[in-house]
Enzyme design. Sequence first.
Site, short mmCIF file in Angstrom:
data_model
loop_
_atom_site.label_atom_id
_atom_site.label_comp_id
_atom_site.label_asym_id
_atom_site.label_seq_id
_atom_site.Cartn_x
_atom_site.Cartn_y
_atom_site.Cartn_z
N ASP A 165 24.08 12.41 96.09
CA ASP A 165 24.81 11.60 96.91
C ASP A 165 26.08 12.43 97.35
O ASP A 165 27.07 12.60 96.80
CB ASP A 165 25.43 10.43 96.29
CG ASP A 165 26.18 9.45 97.28
OD1 ASP A 165 26.34 9.81 98.38
OD2 ASP A 165 26.78 8.42 96.77
N GLU A 195 32.85 10.59 103.76
CA GLU A 195 32.37 9.44 103.69
C GLU A 195 32.54 8.54 102.78
O GLU A 195 32.38 7.28 102.66
CB GLU A 195 30.61 9.87 103.72
CG GLU A 195 29.66 8.71 104.00
CD GLU A 195 29.19 7.78 102.78
OE1 GLU A 195 28.64 6.82 102.78
OE2 GLU A 195 29.58 8.31 101.60
N GLU A 196 32.82 9.11 101.55
CA GLU A 196 33.13 8.29 100.12
C GLU A 196 34.14 7.49 100.27
O GLU A 196 34.58 6.66 99.41
CB GLU A 196 32.81 9.30 98.81
CG GLU A 196 31.53 9.92 98.61
CD GLU A 196 30.43 8.99 98.35
OE1 GLU A 196 31.05 7.69 98.13
OE2 GLU A 196 29.42 9.36 98.15
CO CO Z 1 28.23 7.76 97.58
ZN ZN Z 2 26.36 8.76 99.93
#
Ligand code: CO
Ligand code: ZN
Length: 333
Positions: A165, A195-196
């Site tokens: 991820d 994103e996180e």
């Molecule tokens: Co993530």
């Molecule tokens: Zn992700």
Amino acid sequence: MLKKYGFVFTEFGTSGREDKIRESIAKYLKGKVDKIDVDVNGSLICLKKGNGKNKKKLMFAAHMDAIGFIITHIDKNGFLRFSAVGYQPSYRIVSKQVIFENQVRGVIGIEKDEDFKSITEKKLFIDIGANSKDEAEKMVEIGMTAIMVNNPFEQNNKLFSSYLDDRIGCAILLELIDNIKEPYHDVYYVFTSQEEVGVRGAKTSSYSVEPDLGIALDVTVASDTPEVEFASSTSFGKGAAIKVMDRGIIVAKKLVDFLVQLCEKNKIPYQKEILTMGATDAMAIQQTKGGIIAGTISIPTRYVHSANEVCDLGDVESSVKLCGKIAETEFPF
Ligand code: CO
Ligand code: ZN
């Protein structure tokens, strides 16, 4: 995967501190795309021009940033208190090795043994072997970030690694750039930042790209391990996961149908994905400007947001194939 793109899985890059992974990706892509830009928020935007008669703008997005830790306090004995950057359940990180952006390494300690669920980050610290605050301050400083030390491997066509991820999404984009020499559409490969911590990089990069279709590549939860609590509809080996819904998006039916048709027509294994938690960059893309058609192709992954994530390389291959077909097919919308 590791043979070709091993660096993608091990390179440093916490949210907002993606410099190293971005530089490595940009270096790898030199001469392979028509244009490379970095936007103010650190997303890497690469364009491969298409030659289709009715070509449109297609954006593939994968986030470069990984969850990690940021130093908030250094105590008198040289132990570091920290806060998670991104969603990082504390009980999963006890005793894990970490590495800071300046290569200093450490291990996560706990004040005293606790029940699994009562472990919070307040009870944890990073031990870098310093004997005092002074000594620690010569090695690291407040605000410096770390990721977990990662030793990826492949076995039985599965990939085991931290930060699948979303480095697996980044590796898929690299594979697409290597595979698709002459796309139909103008393809924007965007390696997004932050994103996180709230799909921030995708928000600004999709605003400037303004695509006709945006597809995020990201992991989803594989619900196929023993006694697993139901969290998603996907499992290993069933193919590319076409997102229908998560907490950030309900994908337009015409897009889900288009992706399903591409899979059926080209005999690409697929599964439909409904995830009852989490979101991806598609959430930001969909809500850009006056609205953009957006969806996600997900890689079912076990132990998401832990030090050891696992995915099925067959599913990865199906996802690469599906993305390839999107890049060479005229959109029906
Ligand atoms: Co993530
Ligand atoms: Zn992700």
